[in-house]
Design a protein around this motif. Structure first.
Motif, short mmCIF file in Angstrom:
data_model
loop_
_atom_site.label_atom_id
_atom_site.label_comp_id
_atom_site.label_asym_id
_atom_site.label_seq_id
_atom_site.Cartn_x
_atom_site.Cartn_y
_atom_site.Cartn_z
N GLU A 109 0.82 -1.21 0.00
CA GLU A 109 0.00 0.00 0.00
C GLU A 109 0.85 1.26 0.00
OE1 GLU A 109 -2.66 -0.29 3.26
OE2 GLU A 109 -3.96 -1.78 2.33
N SER A 116 -5.61 -1.58 -6.51
CA SER A 116 -6.42 -2.68 -7.03
C SER A 116 -5.59 -3.79 -7.65
CB SER A 116 -7.41 -2.15 -8.07
OG SER A 116 -6.71 -1.53 -9.15
N ALA A 174 -13.18 -10.23 2.39
CA ALA A 174 -13.70 -9.72 3.66
C ALA A 174 -13.10 -10.48 4.84
CB ALA A 174 -15.23 -9.84 3.67
N PHE A 255 -18.68 -7.48 -0.63
CA PHE A 255 -17.84 -6.34 -1.01
C PHE A 255 -17.96 -5.22 0.03
CE2 PHE A 255 -17.26 -2.32 -3.43
CZ PHE A 255 -15.91 -2.49 -3.74
N VAL A 256 -19.17 -4.99 0.51
CA VAL A 256 -19.38 -3.97 1.55
C VAL A 256 -18.64 -4.37 2.82
CG1 VAL A 256 -21.09 -2.88 3.05
CG2 VAL A 256 -21.56 -3.16 0.60
N ALA A 258 -15.99 -6.17 3.03
CA ALA A 258 -14.56 -6.00 2.78
C ALA A 258 -14.16 -4.53 2.89
CB ALA A 258 -14.20 -6.54 1.40
N LEU A 259 -14.99 -3.63 2.37
CA LEU A 259 -14.70 -2.20 2.47
C LEU A 259 -14.70 -1.73 3.92
CD1 LEU A 259 -16.71 -0.59 -0.49
CD2 LEU A 259 -14.23 -0.86 -0.29
N VAL A 260 -15.69 -2.18 4.68
CA VAL A 260 -15.77 -1.80 6.09
C VAL A 260 -14.55 -2.31 6.85
CG1 VAL A 260 -17.06 -2.12 8.24
CG2 VAL A 260 -18.28 -1.66 6.10
N HIS A 262 -11.63 -2.97 5.61
CA HIS A 262 -10.44 -2.24 5.16
C HIS A 262 -10.37 -0.86 5.83
CE1 HIS A 262 -7.20 -0.97 2.57
NE2 HIS A 262 -7.89 0.07 2.17
N LYS A 263 -11.48 -0.20 5.96
CA LYS A 263 -11.51 1.12 6.61
C LYS A 263 -11.15 1.01 8.09
CE LYS A 263 -14.74 3.44 3.48
NZ LYS A 263 -16.06 4.13 3.35
N GLN A 266 -7.44 0.74 8.50
CA GLN A 266 -6.69 1.97 8.29
C GLN A 266 -6.82 2.91 9.48
OE1 GLN A 266 -8.36 3.30 4.51
NE2 GLN A 266 -6.51 2.62 3.44
#
Length: 267
Positions: A109, A116, A174, A255-256, A258-260, A262-263, A266
């Motif tokens: 990263e 991606s 996820a 996908f949602v 996985a995004l949550v 990932h956030k 961070q």
């Protein structure tokens, strides 16, 4: 402004210069290439991913149902579904969690590589493994199980299963973002194997109790296997649209997640 600030400003401006499309494509190609090499050089992943579905199908689909072409055809579709789930869940789920635990994802990263690229490379490698599994199962089914499969049917079955593995890649993504490296393989297995059984991948779904048949509608492997069984004309009769819609919804939900995850990583 002193020379130090000028150099910092210059380096900052160089850092954000976008890559040309050719260089970007090369980055994706190299990331996919090395992801593939890393995967096939890991026998703990590569061999079980291909051999387990093949051995199970050879034993249950061919040897135990010798002469029963209908059973061999049915299990070709369901073990094909079982086969594509493995690379998707373990490449994204267990392997990603291990690399994240070692800090390897943080290094990627921090590099200029598009974020991606590592996801696309894993997806492509997972699809290649899925295709190898499907071809292996098809060869066994046709030459040893008596399965009658036209070129069109074989191609259609391959397309359905390879691209149908996308929701499982997103589920693995996820899990890979949420799980710890030490527990990821065990937890992925706990999700993978029961979900496969309850979706009717090891025995026909009609042999399960009625409440489990109803519950299977809430599991993505059931819908993918039913699409594959439509090629063999052995599905339970629901429409193609129903199964595609269900798989799409599962993909969006995973996908949602996985995004949550990932956030949260961070923050």
């Amino acid at each position: 402004m002193n020379y130090t600030s000028i150099e910092c400003a210059s380096s900052t401006s160089e850092q954000f210069v976008p890559m040309s499309p050719a260089k970007t494509l090369k980055v994706y190609w190299l990331e996919t290439k090395f992801e593939w090499l890393k995967t096939i050089r890991n026998p703990a992943f590569a061999l079980p991913a291909i051999l387990f579905p093949v051995i199970f199908y050879l034993f249950f689909g061919v040897l135990m149902n010798h002469g029963n072409v209908q059973a061999a055809s049915y299990l070709l579709s369901t073990y094909g579904t079982f086969g594509v789930m493995g690379p998707a869940l373990f490449s994204f789920g267990a392997a990603l969690a291990v690399e994240r635990g070692k800090g390897w994802l943080d290094i990627k990263e921090a590099s200029p590589m598009p974020a991606s690229a590592q996801i696309i490379s894993r997806l492509i490698v997972s699809m290649i493994f899925s295709l190898l599994i499907i071809i292996s199962l098809g060869i066994i089914g046709v030459f040893f199980g008596g399965v009658e499969l036209s070129v069109f049917q074989g191609a259609l079955l391959s397309v359905i299963l390879v691209f149908g593995g996308l929701p499982f890649c997103l589920l693995g993504l996820a899990l890979g973002m949420m799980l710890k490296a030490e527990s990821a393989p065990a937890i992925v297995n706990v999700i993978y194997l029961p979900m496969a059984f309850l979706s009717g991948l090891w025995i026909p779904i009609t042999m399960l109790p009625n409440f489990l048949q109803t519950f299977a509608n809430f599991l993505p492997p059931y819908h993918l296997s039913q699409l594959a069984l439509k090629v063999m004309q052995q599905d339970v009769g629901d429409s193609v649209f129903t199964h595609l819609l269900a798989l799409t919804l599962f993909a969006v939900i995973f996908f949602v997640f996985a995004l949550v995850a990932h956030k949260r990583k961070q923050n």
